[in-house]
Scaffold this active site. Sequence first.
Site, PDB file in Angstrom:
ATOM      1  N   LYS A  22       0.839  -1.210   0.000  1.00 26.19           N
ATOM      2  CA  LYS A  22       0.000   0.000   0.000  1.00 26.19           C
ATOM      3  C   LYS A  22       0.873   1.259   0.000  1.00 26.19           C
ATOM      4  O   LYS A  22       0.636   2.194  -0.762  1.00 26.19           O
ATOM      5  CB  LYS A  22      -0.878  -0.026   1.266  1.00 26.19           C
ATOM      6  CG  LYS A  22      -1.532   1.288   1.610  1.00 26.19           C
ATOM      7  CD  LYS A  22      -2.412   1.155   2.826  1.00 26.19           C
ATOM      8  CE  LYS A  22      -1.739   1.439   4.145  1.00 26.19           C
ATOM      9  NZ  LYS A  22      -1.360   2.840   4.371  1.00 26.19           N
ATOM     10  N   ASN A  23       1.899   1.267   0.870  1.00 19.39           N
ATOM     11  CA  ASN A  23       2.683   2.497   1.037  1.00 19.39           C
ATOM     12  C   ASN A  23       3.643   2.771  -0.117  1.00 19.39           C
ATOM     13  O   ASN A  23       4.251   3.836  -0.169  1.00 19.39           O
ATOM     14  CB  ASN A  23       3.455   2.461   2.364  1.00 19.39           C
ATOM     15  CG  ASN A  23       2.517   2.643   3.550  1.00 19.39           C
ATOM     16  OD1 ASN A  23       1.322   2.901   3.370  1.00 19.39           O
ATOM     17  ND2 ASN A  23       3.046   2.495   4.756  1.00 19.39           N
ATOM     18  N   ARG A  93      -5.000  10.376   4.892  1.00 25.40           N
ATOM     19  CA  ARG A  93      -4.057  11.487   4.967  1.00 25.40           C
ATOM     20  C   ARG A  93      -3.014  11.444   3.854  1.00 25.40           C
ATOM     21  O   ARG A  93      -2.505  12.484   3.429  1.00 25.40           O
ATOM     22  CB  ARG A  93      -3.337  11.455   6.315  1.00 25.40           C
ATOM     23  CG  ARG A  93      -4.236  11.714   7.474  1.00 25.40           C
ATOM     24  CD  ARG A  93      -3.442  11.540   8.738  1.00 25.40           C
ATOM     25  NE  ARG A  93      -2.189  12.272   8.642  1.00 25.40           N
ATOM     26  CZ  ARG A  93      -2.052  13.566   8.839  1.00 25.40           C
ATOM     27  NH1 ARG A  93      -3.091  14.279   9.176  1.00 25.40           N
ATOM     28  NH2 ARG A  93      -0.877  14.151   8.720  1.00 25.40           N
ATOM     29  N   CYS A 117      -5.408  12.871  13.462  1.00 23.68           N
ATOM     30  CA  CYS A 117      -5.899  11.532  13.139  1.00 23.68           C
ATOM     31  C   CYS A 117      -5.708  10.654  14.354  1.00 23.68           C
ATOM     32  O   CYS A 117      -5.145  11.086  15.352  1.00 23.68           O
ATOM     33  CB  CYS A 117      -5.205  10.962  11.914  1.00 23.68           C
ATOM     34  SG  CYS A 117      -3.609  10.270  12.249  1.00 23.68           S
ATOM     35  N   ARG A 122      -0.074  14.331  13.581  1.00 25.44           N
ATOM     36  CA  ARG A 122       0.475  14.094  12.228  1.00 25.44           C
ATOM     37  C   ARG A 122       0.450  15.321  11.326  1.00 25.44           C
ATOM     38  O   ARG A 122      -0.236  15.357  10.302  1.00 25.44           O
ATOM     39  CB  ARG A 122      -0.276  12.946  11.554  1.00 25.44           C
ATOM     40  CG  ARG A 122       0.151  11.606  12.067  1.00 25.44           C
ATOM     41  CD  ARG A 122      -0.560  10.492  11.374  1.00 25.44           C
ATOM     42  NE  ARG A 122       0.200   9.910  10.288  1.00 25.44           N
ATOM     43  CZ  ARG A 122      -0.206   8.845   9.620  1.00 25.44           C
ATOM     44  NH1 ARG A 122      -1.352   8.284   9.903  1.00 25.44           N
ATOM     45  NH2 ARG A 122       0.528   8.347   8.659  1.00 25.44           N
ATOM     46  N   ASP A 306       4.690   0.339  12.066  1.00 29.04           N
ATOM     47  CA  ASP A 306       3.512  -0.353  11.528  1.00 29.04           C
ATOM     48  C   ASP A 306       3.431  -1.823  11.957  1.00 29.04           C
ATOM     49  O   ASP A 306       2.461  -2.504  11.625  1.00 29.04           O
ATOM     50  CB  ASP A 306       3.503  -0.257   9.989  1.00 29.04           C
ATOM     51  CG  ASP A 306       3.092   1.135   9.499  1.00 29.04           C
ATOM     52  OD1 ASP A 306       2.677   1.955  10.335  1.00 29.04           O
ATOM     53  OD2 ASP A 306       3.196   1.394   8.282  1.00 29.04           O
ATOM     54  N   VAL A 328       7.897   6.763  16.914  1.00 34.11           N
ATOM     55  CA  VAL A 328       7.578   7.451  15.658  1.00 34.11           C
ATOM     56  C   VAL A 328       6.320   8.307  15.797  1.00 34.11           C
ATOM     57  O   VAL A 328       6.311   9.470  15.411  1.00 34.11           O
ATOM     58  CB  VAL A 328       7.448   6.444  14.487  1.00 34.11           C
ATOM     59  CG1 VAL A 328       7.072   7.161  13.195  1.00 34.11           C
ATOM     60  CG2 VAL A 328       8.748   5.666  14.299  1.00 34.11           C
ATOM     61  N   ARG A 398      -8.559  -0.897   4.951  1.00 38.89           N
ATOM     62  CA  ARG A 398      -7.696   0.138   4.372  1.00 38.89           C
ATOM     63  C   ARG A 398      -6.336  -0.442   4.024  1.00 38.89           C
ATOM     64  O   ARG A 398      -5.657   0.054   3.129  1.00 38.89           O
ATOM     65  CB  ARG A 398      -7.488   1.283   5.382  1.00 38.89           C
ATOM     66  CG  ARG A 398      -8.692   2.183   5.533  1.00 38.89           C
ATOM     67  CD  ARG A 398      -8.315   3.369   6.402  1.00 38.89           C
ATOM     68  NE  ARG A 398      -7.007   3.855   5.990  1.00 38.89           N
ATOM     69  CZ  ARG A 398      -6.118   4.396   6.802  1.00 38.89           C
ATOM     70  NH1 ARG A 398      -6.388   4.573   8.081  1.00 38.89           N
ATOM     71  NH2 ARG A 398      -4.961   4.818   6.360  1.00 38.89           N
TER      72      ARG A 398
HETATM   73  C1  UD1 Z   1       4.148   6.776   6.584  1.00 42.15           C
HETATM   74  C2  UD1 Z   1       3.337   5.537   6.321  1.00 42.15           C
HETATM   75  C3  UD1 Z   1       2.798   4.960   7.621  1.00 42.15           C
HETATM   76  C4  UD1 Z   1       3.942   4.738   8.610  1.00 42.15           C
HETATM   77  C5  UD1 Z   1       4.778   6.009   8.757  1.00 42.15           C
HETATM   78  C6  UD1 Z   1       6.019   5.778   9.601  1.00 42.15           C
HETATM   79  C7  UD1 Z   1       2.472   5.950   4.106  1.00 42.15           C
HETATM   80  C8  UD1 Z   1       1.300   6.239   3.249  1.00 42.15           C
HETATM   81  N1  UD1 Z   1       2.250   5.877   5.422  1.00 42.15           N
HETATM   82  O1  UD1 Z   1       3.266   7.744   7.153  1.00 42.15           O
HETATM   83  O2  UD1 Z   1       2.163   3.711   7.337  1.00 42.15           O
HETATM   84  O3  UD1 Z   1       3.400   4.401   9.864  1.00 42.15           O
HETATM   85  O4  UD1 Z   1       5.214   6.485   7.479  1.00 42.15           O
HETATM   86  O5  UD1 Z   1       6.781   4.754   9.086  1.00 42.15           O
HETATM   87  O6  UD1 Z   1       3.560   5.727   3.624  1.00 42.15           O
HETATM   88  N2  UD1 Z   1       5.884  14.566  11.022  1.00 42.15           N
HETATM   89  C9  UD1 Z   1       5.844  15.912  11.327  1.00 42.15           C
HETATM   90  N3  UD1 Z   1       5.708  16.793  10.297  1.00 42.15           N
HETATM   91  C10 UD1 Z   1       5.605  16.395   8.997  1.00 42.15           C
HETATM   92  C11 UD1 Z   1       5.649  15.024   8.696  1.00 42.15           C
HETATM   93  C12 UD1 Z   1       5.799  14.120   9.729  1.00 42.15           C
HETATM   94  O7  UD1 Z   1       5.934  16.294  12.477  1.00 42.15           O
HETATM   95  O8  UD1 Z   1       5.482  17.264   8.106  1.00 42.15           O
HETATM   96  C13 UD1 Z   1       6.042  13.572  12.109  1.00 42.15           C
HETATM   97  C14 UD1 Z   1       4.801  12.678  12.282  1.00 42.15           C
HETATM   98  O9  UD1 Z   1       3.828  13.289  13.090  1.00 42.15           O
HETATM   99  C15 UD1 Z   1       5.400  11.447  12.888  1.00 42.15           C
HETATM  100  C16 UD1 Z   1       6.776  11.364  12.220  1.00 42.15           C
HETATM  101  O10 UD1 Z   1       7.058  12.668  11.738  1.00 42.15           O
HETATM  102  O11 UD1 Z   1       5.573  11.623  14.267  1.00 42.15           O
HETATM  103  C17 UD1 Z   1       6.883  10.380  11.082  1.00 42.15           C
HETATM  104  O12 UD1 Z   1       5.787  10.542  10.225  1.00 42.15           O
HETATM  105  P1  UD1 Z   1       5.856  10.224   8.672  1.00 42.15           P
HETATM  106  O13 UD1 Z   1       7.050   9.383   8.366  1.00 42.15           O
HETATM  107  O14 UD1 Z   1       5.686  11.488   7.932  1.00 42.15           O
HETATM  108  O15 UD1 Z   1       4.553   9.343   8.486  1.00 42.15           O
HETATM  109  P2  UD1 Z   1       3.702   9.273   7.189  1.00 42.15           P
HETATM  110  O16 UD1 Z   1       4.563   9.558   6.026  1.00 42.15           O
HETATM  111  O17 UD1 Z   1       2.449  10.061   7.362  1.00 42.15           O
END
Ligand code: UD1
Length: 420
Positions: A22-23, A93, A117, A122, A306, A328, A398
Amino acid sequence: MERLIIKGGIQLHGEVNCSGAKNAGLPILASTILFDDPISIFNLPHLKDISTMLELLNSMGSEIRFEEEDGIEIDSSSIKKPEARYELVKTMRASVLVMGPLLAKYGKAKISQPGGCNIGSRPIDFHLAGLQKMGAKITTDSKFIYLEAERLNATNFEFPKISVTGTENLIMASVFCKGTTVLRNCAREPEVVDLINFLNSAGAKIKGAGESVIEIEGVDKLKKVGWSILPDRIEAGTYLVAGAITNGHVRVKGIESNLLEPVIQKFREMGVVVNSGKNYVEVDATTTELVSCSLDTEPFPGFPTDMQAQFMALNSIAKGVSMIAENVFENRFQHVVELQKMGADIQLDGHKAKIVGVSNLVGSSVIASDLRASASLVLAGLVGKNRTEIEDIYHIDRGYQCIEEKLNKLGAEIIRQPAI
Ligand code: UD1
């Protein structure tokens, strides 16, 4: 709403196929916006999140043709309305992944505010800071984020914290920038690598896949290619936990062990025998007395967040005491209260959980709160005495293609009760 009803206490045996990730599918679908030609994508998992991304692309003007079983041809060459609507961003998201490619190709994007969320606030501030550094003008109101850039410029940007979709968004945004964009502290996840390999196969010039510094040399256009999505390591890991938690013997086909290294290491620490070969990984726990193992979630190559909930279910019935630290996300322990209902002995202290193994769990009526939390409840239900009923299972759909079919093929007895 639909619910899953699981009869617990059955050892699982057999083979199950791993679906596409999915990712990896989500950013690769979003990246089709960058192309002038239709693109064929194979091994796409049949998941709600993938349909949401297709619906989003279609709502903007992409044309989608379903080819063979797991393939589509998608033509995103004439987007008419570069806007991600609230209803879609709210349900997923990862819809924000269209921001980078829309800006790169069309010079503008309007994205509904993603808001909070279930697993924490996030934010997408890193995505926006990076795009701003590339020259995008960003304005917001209570409902939308508006981005505009006549042309994005190559820049240097360092992520304050590793972000998977943030890295993907900025890579896609940089593909056509004149000069070389340098991104630091990037996510090294295999799904980011799959996106980079796909774009490079289409003529992009991206160096550093799987490393924390990524350099993107701008190109004028991308050429037509086909791509097969990499296997889903989290789905595979979840079925391996299903084998381990039931003291069973389960082989997941269609995946290589290198994608699952930190997970395999934890299985071994718990006493589970893990074997792998070309295109499969299997666990054998038929003679195992599970022992607890502590773990900390970290970005790749660390233990994946995950898989945290699934390993918490496994530790709940392992001998000894373990600590799980979620590093994370800020609020990714929603499964704890549901596992407690099933008899698990878990105490929470901020981002850490202490799990004292019990001899068995007991089936109960529980609620799925997010995708991976729901997977942990299915796993607990497989081993728990009697019957477990899981409500709000749309979260599971999902991220898991036909979860009950795949588990039933391994001997489980799970039925999906339609909404009444
Ligand atoms: C992706 C994955 C999700 C996985 C996560 C961590 C997808 C579609 N989803 O989510 O399944 O659990 O990586 O491996 O690929 N953060 C900020 N600001 C930002 C972006 C992130 O503060 O602009 C923080 C987030 O709140 C979190 C951390 O950084 O605490 C990591 O998040 P991130 O790697 O961005 O997660 P996703 O990409 O949303």
